[in-house]
Design a protein around this motif. Structure first.
Motif, PDB file in Angstrom:
ATOM      1  N   ASN A   1       0.646  -1.040  -0.109  1.00 17.71           N
ATOM      2  CA  ASN A   1       0.456  -0.277  -0.014  1.00 17.71           C
ATOM      3  C   ASN A   1       1.316   1.423  -0.245  1.00 17.71           C
ATOM      4  OD1 ASN A   1      -2.336  -1.313   0.240  1.00 17.71           O
ATOM      5  ND2 ASN A   1      -2.769  -1.679   2.519  1.00 17.71           N
ATOM      6  N   MET A   2       1.969   0.806   1.116  1.00 17.91           N
ATOM      7  CA  MET A   2       3.037   2.526   0.940  1.00 17.91           C
ATOM      8  C   MET A   2       3.037   2.767  -0.722  1.00 17.91           C
ATOM      9  SD  MET A   2       4.933   1.362   4.104  1.00 17.91           S
ATOM     10  CE  MET A   2       5.780   2.093   4.358  1.00 17.91           C
ATOM     11  N   ALA A   3       3.810   1.400  -1.265  1.00 16.66           N
ATOM     12  CA  ALA A   3       4.919   1.667  -2.194  1.00 16.66           C
ATOM     13  C   ALA A   3       3.442   2.249  -3.069  1.00 16.66           C
ATOM     14  CB  ALA A   3       5.066   0.529  -2.164  1.00 16.66           C
ATOM     15  N   THR A   4       2.701   1.651  -3.444  1.00 20.25           N
ATOM     16  CA  THR A   4       1.351   2.257  -4.567  1.00 20.25           C
ATOM     17  C   THR A   4       0.919   3.576  -4.429  1.00 20.25           C
ATOM     18  OG1 THR A   4       0.285   0.299  -4.703  1.00 20.25           O
ATOM     19  CG2 THR A   4      -0.857   1.953  -5.649  1.00 20.25           C
ATOM     20  N   SER A   5       0.858   4.045  -2.916  1.00 18.17           N
ATOM     21  CA  SER A   5       0.729   5.380  -2.460  1.00 18.17           C
ATOM     22  C   SER A   5       1.868   6.453  -3.508  1.00 18.17           C
ATOM     23  CB  SER A   5       0.447   5.340  -1.380  1.00 18.17           C
ATOM     24  OG  SER A   5       0.716   6.831  -0.892  1.00 18.17           O
ATOM     25  N   ILE A   6       3.154   6.324  -3.219  1.00 13.87           N
ATOM     26  CA  ILE A   6       3.915   7.109  -3.831  1.00 13.87           C
ATOM     27  C   ILE A   6       4.379   7.082  -4.986  1.00 13.87           C
ATOM     28  CG2 ILE A   6       5.869   5.276  -3.108  1.00 13.87           C
ATOM     29  CD1 ILE A   6       7.884   7.274  -2.504  1.00 13.87           C
ATOM     30  N   VAL A   7       3.993   5.769  -5.388  1.00 11.95           N
ATOM     31  CA  VAL A   7       3.912   5.720  -7.366  1.00 11.95           C
ATOM     32  C   VAL A   7       2.862   7.002  -7.852  1.00 11.95           C
ATOM     33  CG1 VAL A   7       3.053   4.624  -8.951  1.00 11.95           C
ATOM     34  CG2 VAL A   7       4.568   3.303  -6.883  1.00 11.95           C
ATOM     35  N   GLU A   8       1.223   6.735  -6.966  1.00 11.18           N
ATOM     36  CA  GLU A   8       0.385   7.445  -7.598  1.00 11.18           C
ATOM     37  C   GLU A   8       1.041   8.878  -6.795  1.00 11.18           C
ATOM     38  OE1 GLU A   8      -2.369   6.183  -5.223  1.00 11.18           O
ATOM     39  OE2 GLU A   8      -3.111   4.152  -6.651  1.00 11.18           O
ATOM     40  N   ASP A   9       1.265   9.082  -5.724  1.00 13.82           N
ATOM     41  CA  ASP A   9       1.909  10.747  -5.294  1.00 13.82           C
ATOM     42  C   ASP A   9       2.424  10.993  -6.435  1.00 13.82           C
ATOM     43  OD1 ASP A   9      -0.341  10.526  -3.841  1.00 13.82           O
ATOM     44  OD2 ASP A   9       1.026   9.965  -1.609  1.00 13.82           O
ATOM     45  N   SER A  10       3.823  10.157  -6.616  1.00 11.23           N
ATOM     46  CA  SER A  10       4.536  10.687  -7.804  1.00 11.23           C
ATOM     47  C   SER A  10       4.056  11.628  -9.195  1.00 11.23           C
ATOM     48  CB  SER A  10       5.606   9.667  -7.534  1.00 11.23           C
ATOM     49  OG  SER A  10       5.270   8.795  -8.325  1.00 11.23           O
ATOM     50  N   LEU A  11       3.277  10.582  -9.073  1.00 13.33           N
ATOM     51  CA  LEU A  11       2.576  10.650 -10.653  1.00 13.33           C
ATOM     52  C   LEU A  11       2.035  12.454 -10.002  1.00 13.33           C
ATOM     53  CD1 LEU A  11       1.372   7.312 -11.494  1.00 13.33           C
ATOM     54  CD2 LEU A  11       3.017   8.745 -13.160  1.00 13.33           C
TER      55      LEU A  11
END
Length: 223
Positions: free
Chosen positions: A125-135
């Motif tokens: 969940n943390m990894a998905t979140s950081i990817v989405e927020d970087s985008l």
């Protein structure tokens, strides 16, 4: 001529954003497949990886053509270079999603450790979140947000360390936990790398705005 170039630039931006959503979805699905022991979902992630790979190749081709034919300068050139570089990071995220999916298939039926699987789910969940927020930082061209998002990679690294320590402890208890433990450590390492690539995207957001390449994390990802 300028109108055509702006259309090409907008299309490049849109197609990169779509690729980002593909990569984020692949990571989310791969972790869900792993935690739920869902072999069918894991195969779905593997089978659709070629779509992410093709998009990366298409964006690379379009970027080089625009640079060669249009000879853009300043902010336009930075936009194209950002897409060119960041799409490579997204492609590698997709590769790690495939690796997690492959682990799902490899260890299905083996001894599982619920405590560690819960941590893997949290890390996913943390990894998905950081990817989405970087985008999102890219879409908003928000350097401050990019810096804040990149800083969160420290939390992903800490979670990975915690998982590794628990895995070693459990593997020392009984040989039955060795295969599962080694798999958890592998998956944690893949998710850690996803966080690193999201940090790379944040660095490209800063470059997009300033023209300067900065390191927002002590680690440097060259692969």
């Amino acid at each position: 001529m300028r109108t055509t170039f702006e259309e090409q630039l907008n299309n490049l931006h849109l197609r990169f954003s779509e690729m980002g959503m593909m990569a984020s979805e692949a990571i989310m699905k791969s972790v869900k497949a792993y935690i739920d022991h869902d072999k069918a979902l894991a195969k779905d992630v593997i089978q659709h990886d070629h779509v992410i790979n093709k998009r990366e190749m298409d964006l690379e081709k379009e970027s080089f053509e625009m640079i060669a034919l249009q000879q853009p300068v300043t902010s336009d050139l930075r936009m194209i270079v950002t897409v060119l570089k960041a799409s490579s990071d997204l492609e590698r995220m997709g590769d790690h999603a495939v690796s997690i999916a492959q682990e799902t298939i490899r260890v299905k039926g083996e001894t599982r450790i619920p405590e560690i699987e819960k941590l893997i789910a949290e890390m996913g969940n943390m990894a998905t979140s950081i990817v989405e927020d970087s985008l999102e930082a890219y879409l908003k061209r928000d350097s401050k947000m990019a810096e804040e998002v990149a800083h969160r990679d420290i939390e992903i690294d800490a979670k990975s360390t915690m998982i590794n320590e628990l895995c070693i402890k459990d593997m020392q208890k009984t040989v039955e936990n060795v295969l599962s433990g080694s798999s958890y450590m592998l998956v944690a390492s893949y998710l850690e790398r996803v966080g690193d690539y999201a940090t790379n995207i944040c660095e490209w957001v800063v470059y997009l705005n300033t023209g300067h390449v900065v390191e927002l994390n002590r680690k440097h990802i060259a692969e």
